[in-house]
Design an enzyme around this catalytic site. Sequence first.
Site, PDB file in Angstrom:
ATOM      1  N   ARG A 107       0.245   7.557  -2.832  1.00  0.00           N
ATOM      2  CA  ARG A 107       0.753   8.546  -2.108  1.00  0.00           C
ATOM      3  C   ARG A 107       2.095   8.961  -2.337  1.00  0.00           C
ATOM      4  O   ARG A 107       2.480  10.084  -2.438  1.00  0.00           O
ATOM      5  CB  ARG A 107       0.321   8.446  -0.455  1.00  0.00           C
ATOM      6  CG  ARG A 107      -0.934   8.767  -0.047  1.00  0.00           C
ATOM      7  CD  ARG A 107      -1.256   8.077   1.181  1.00  0.00           C
ATOM      8  NE  ARG A 107      -1.625   6.749   1.239  1.00  0.00           N
ATOM      9  CZ  ARG A 107      -1.535   5.803   2.049  1.00  0.00           C
ATOM     10  NH1 ARG A 107      -1.165   6.182   3.609  1.00  0.00           N
ATOM     11  NH2 ARG A 107      -1.844   4.760   1.879  1.00  0.00           N
ATOM     12  N   ASN A 145     -11.235  -2.214  -5.385  1.00  0.00           N
ATOM     13  CA  ASN A 145     -10.388  -1.129  -6.075  1.00  0.00           C
ATOM     14  C   ASN A 145     -11.066  -1.167  -7.533  1.00  0.00           C
ATOM     15  O   ASN A 145     -10.685  -0.007  -8.026  1.00  0.00           O
ATOM     16  CB  ASN A 145      -8.972  -1.869  -6.172  1.00  0.00           C
ATOM     17  CG  ASN A 145      -8.137  -1.702  -5.170  1.00  0.00           C
ATOM     18  OD1 ASN A 145      -7.239  -2.712  -4.992  1.00  0.00           O
ATOM     19  ND2 ASN A 145      -8.310  -0.713  -4.216  1.00  0.00           N
ATOM     20  N   ASP A 150       0.886  -1.464  -0.199  1.00  0.00           N
ATOM     21  CA  ASP A 150       0.026  -0.176   0.060  1.00  0.00           C
ATOM     22  C   ASP A 150       0.972   1.212  -0.072  1.00  0.00           C
ATOM     23  O   ASP A 150       2.153   1.284   0.433  1.00  0.00           O
ATOM     24  CB  ASP A 150      -1.005  -0.070   1.146  1.00  0.00           C
ATOM     25  CG  ASP A 150      -2.114   0.902   1.000  1.00  0.00           C
ATOM     26  OD1 ASP A 150      -2.425   1.311  -0.138  1.00  0.00           O
ATOM     27  OD2 ASP A 150      -2.752   1.262   1.972  1.00  0.00           O
TER      28      ASP A 150
HETATM   29  C1  IPE Z   1      -5.826  -2.775  -0.267  1.00  0.00           C
HETATM   30  O1  IPE Z   1      -5.256  -1.263  -0.452  1.00  0.00           O
HETATM   31  C2  IPE Z   1      -5.692  -3.542  -1.570  1.00  0.00           C
HETATM   32  C3  IPE Z   1      -4.285  -3.467  -2.488  1.00  0.00           C
HETATM   33  C4  IPE Z   1      -3.217  -3.300  -1.930  1.00  0.00           C
HETATM   34  C5  IPE Z   1      -4.535  -4.078  -3.607  1.00  0.00           C
HETATM   35  P1  IPE Z   1      -6.151  -0.230  -0.572  1.00  0.00           P
HETATM   36  O2  IPE Z   1      -5.470   1.089  -0.636  1.00  0.00           O
HETATM   37  O3  IPE Z   1      -7.491  -0.377  -1.676  1.00  0.00           O
HETATM   38  O4  IPE Z   1      -7.013  -0.097   0.642  1.00  0.00           O
HETATM   39  P2  IPE Z   1      -7.967   0.762   1.466  1.00  0.00           P
HETATM   40  O5  IPE Z   1      -9.020   1.352   0.526  1.00  0.00           O
HETATM   41  O6  IPE Z   1      -6.952   1.820   2.090  1.00  0.00           O
HETATM   42  O7  IPE Z   1      -8.515   0.031   2.960  1.00  0.00           O
HETATM   43  C1  IPE Z   2      -1.703   0.062  -3.243  1.00  0.00           C
HETATM   44  O1  IPE Z   2      -1.383   1.551  -3.397  1.00  0.00           O
HETATM   45  C2  IPE Z   2      -1.790  -0.474  -4.674  1.00  0.00           C
HETATM   46  C3  IPE Z   2      -3.152  -0.757  -4.977  1.00  0.00           C
HETATM   47  C4  IPE Z   2      -4.320  -0.807  -4.109  1.00  0.00           C
HETATM   48  C5  IPE Z   2      -3.758  -1.073  -6.419  1.00  0.00           C
HETATM   49  P1  IPE Z   2      -2.404   2.572  -3.329  1.00  0.00           P
HETATM   50  O2  IPE Z   2      -3.009   2.836  -4.756  1.00  0.00           O
HETATM   51  O3  IPE Z   2      -3.473   2.130  -2.497  1.00  0.00           O
HETATM   52  O4  IPE Z   2      -1.732   3.816  -2.723  1.00  0.00           O
HETATM   53  P2  IPE Z   2      -2.544   4.970  -1.605  1.00  0.00           P
HETATM   54  O5  IPE Z   2      -2.785   3.938  -0.679  1.00  0.00           O
HETATM   55  O6  IPE Z   2      -3.596   5.461  -2.393  1.00  0.00           O
HETATM   56  O7  IPE Z   2      -1.254   5.633  -1.392  1.00  0.00           O
HETATM   57 MG    MG Z   3      -4.049   2.274  -0.419  1.00  0.00          MG
END
Ligand code: IPE
Ligand code: IPE
Ligand code: MG
Length: 236
Positions: A18, A62, A14
């Site tokens: 950001r 997602n 994650d």
């Molecule tokens: C969890 O991350 C899903 C993946 C890493 C693929 P998200 O960024 O989607 O989760 P939330 O929305 O912060 O819970």
């Molecule tokens: C995790 O990074 C990857 C996926 C969920 C596909 P994010 O895209 O959730 O990154 P943040 O949380 O918005 O920074």
């Molecule tokens: Mg995320």
Amino acid sequence: MQKKELNHLAIILDGNGRWAQERNMPRIKGHYEGGRRVKDIAIAASNLGIKRMTVYAFSTENWSRPDDEVNFIFKLPKIFLDKYLNDLMKHQIRVEYIGDISYIPEGAKKSINDSMIKTNENIGMTLCFALNYGSQDEIVKATKKIVQQVEDGSLNIEAINKEIFAANLMDNTPVDLLIRTSGEQRISNFLLWQIAYSEIYFTDVMWPDFDEKQLALAIEEYKRRDRRFGGLSNAK
Ligand code: IPE
Ligand code: IPE
Ligand code: MG
């Protein structure tokens, strides 16, 4: 199995978005960099003797992101495999997937199937991508499979136990260590059954910055944990 052995490492990668936004770059750049980290950490984990590494690449939730971002994420399997399949082969890493891939774009599906075939004979670590994966969806699908077996008479309702339930999941390897990057402290619908007794490690580091040193810190912390599994401490 020794309680401290690290057989299955699972990662909620994650913070890609950001990481990019903090650098005034588009979010997809973060996903691209995140892909490189998956390769680095998979090789590091395989060198450490870890047998299975599951990475959460795209959740069933997602889909609610903007189309542009979703479209780019589904281009990543091809980009990742074109670039890194040779490295994975060199390290004897097998590629697997969990999740409902029937609904993902054709190009991604093709790359996924090709990579599974090409790495099928590899004897090292399994790198499993959770793609269009949601644990609740997995549990519902397992339940349907079990009900089907009861209905067609191949399974007696009294015989259903946790082993049979687990065997109907997409993968039932218990997770030893779950890592989540980016400072969020939640599970976000990942491997709910499989993490029943896993150790959980949260770090503020964004996934594109999670390197071999960060992995070593997580494993050091894991080794310090006292895994009791409901029993009493192993510490003398
Ligand atoms: C969890 O991350 C899903 C993946 C890493 C693929 P998200 O960024 O989607 O989760 P939330 O929305 O912060 O819970
Ligand atoms: C995790 O990074 C990857 C996926 C969920 C596909 P994010 O895209 O959730 O990154 P943040 O949380 O918005 O920074
Ligand atoms: Mg995320």
